[in-house]
Design a protein around this motif. Structure first.
Motif, PDB file in Angstrom:
ATOM      1  N   ASN A  18       4.695  -0.335   0.775  1.00 45.65           N
ATOM      2  CA  ASN A  18       3.349   0.266   0.408  1.00 45.65           C
ATOM      3  C   ASN A  18       3.487   1.708   0.015  1.00 45.65           C
ATOM      4  O   ASN A  18       2.766   1.848  -0.878  1.00 45.65           O
ATOM      5  CB  ASN A  18       2.487   0.055   1.763  1.00 45.65           C
ATOM      6  N   ASP A  73       0.451  -0.873   7.371  1.00 46.42           N
ATOM      7  CA  ASP A  73      -0.165  -1.175   6.204  1.00 46.42           C
ATOM      8  C   ASP A  73      -1.273  -0.359   5.472  1.00 46.42           C
ATOM      9  O   ASP A  73      -1.935  -0.434   4.532  1.00 46.42           O
ATOM     10  CB  ASP A  73      -1.063  -2.612   6.666  1.00 46.42           C
ATOM     11  N   GLN A 109      -5.664   4.089   1.866  1.00 46.71           N
ATOM     12  CA  GLN A 109      -5.728   2.514   1.454  1.00 46.71           C
ATOM     13  C   GLN A 109      -5.052   1.660   2.383  1.00 46.71           C
ATOM     14  O   GLN A 109      -4.331   2.119   3.071  1.00 46.71           O
ATOM     15  CB  GLN A 109      -4.977   2.496   0.402  1.00 46.71           C
ATOM     16  N   TRP A 135      -3.402  -2.158   2.665  1.00 47.09           N
ATOM     17  CA  TRP A 135      -2.481  -2.855   1.610  1.00 47.09           C
ATOM     18  C   TRP A 135      -2.265  -4.268   2.260  1.00 47.09           C
ATOM     19  O   TRP A 135      -2.143  -4.429   3.595  1.00 47.09           O
ATOM     20  CB  TRP A 135      -1.137  -2.322   1.505  1.00 47.09           C
ATOM     21  N   LYS A 177      -1.082  -5.282  -2.745  1.00 48.88           N
ATOM     22  CA  LYS A 177      -2.478  -4.958  -3.438  1.00 48.88           C
ATOM     23  C   LYS A 177      -3.457  -4.194  -2.008  1.00 48.88           C
ATOM     24  O   LYS A 177      -3.417  -4.386  -1.036  1.00 48.88           O
ATOM     25  CB  LYS A 177      -3.437  -6.076  -3.681  1.00 48.88           C
ATOM     26  N   ILE A 178      -4.259  -3.281  -2.881  1.00 44.28           N
ATOM     27  CA  ILE A 178      -5.125  -2.643  -1.953  1.00 44.28           C
ATOM     28  C   ILE A 178      -6.161  -3.322  -1.813  1.00 44.28           C
ATOM     29  O   ILE A 178      -6.794  -3.659  -2.578  1.00 44.28           O
ATOM     30  CB  ILE A 178      -5.501  -1.196  -2.824  1.00 44.28           C
TER      31      ILE A 178
END
Length: 116
Positions: A3, A74, A100, A102, A106-107
């Motif tokens: 990430n 994450d 963020q 993840w 992807k966010i």
């Protein structure tokens, strides 16, 4: 890729002026984005329009710098400083932290903390 590696690539794309390309590459279709304690924006389409509006209101990026990044499971974060002139001549020094969450590269959630 971790990430943090994804975040670093995202940040580099933003710094090189590829803001909308970075959005397309790293944000999930169901992403939830939020400014401070404002109402969250839900979905990639809604957030894409928000990003497009932001970009279209910028007259000139004088500088942008990632001051720090971090990762915990994450969750990642990036601390930013930006010097921007918006259309109409309003120049601002902006400081923000973006956090963020993840999933699968992807966010899925991003919250921005900054002065209003």
């Amino acid at each position: 890729m971790s990430n943090l590696q994804n975040l670093n690539e995202l940040n580099q794309m933003i710094l090189s002026g590829q803001i909308l390309d970075a959005f397309e590459k790293f944000y999930d279709d169901n992403v939830v984005m939020q400014e401070n304690s404002q109402e969250p924006r839900v979905g990639k389409d809604v957030n894409r329009e928000y990003e497009k509006q932001f970009v279209s209101n910028v007259e000139e990026f004088h500088s942008a710098e990632v001051l720090s990044t971090a990762e915990n499971g994450d969750t990642t974060m990036a601390e930013w400083h930006m010097d921007i002139t918006f259309k109409g001549g309003q120049r601002q020094q902006l400081n923000q932290a973006a956090v963020q969450t993840w999933k699968d590269g992807k966010i899925i959630k991003e919250r921005f903390y900054h002065g209003e």
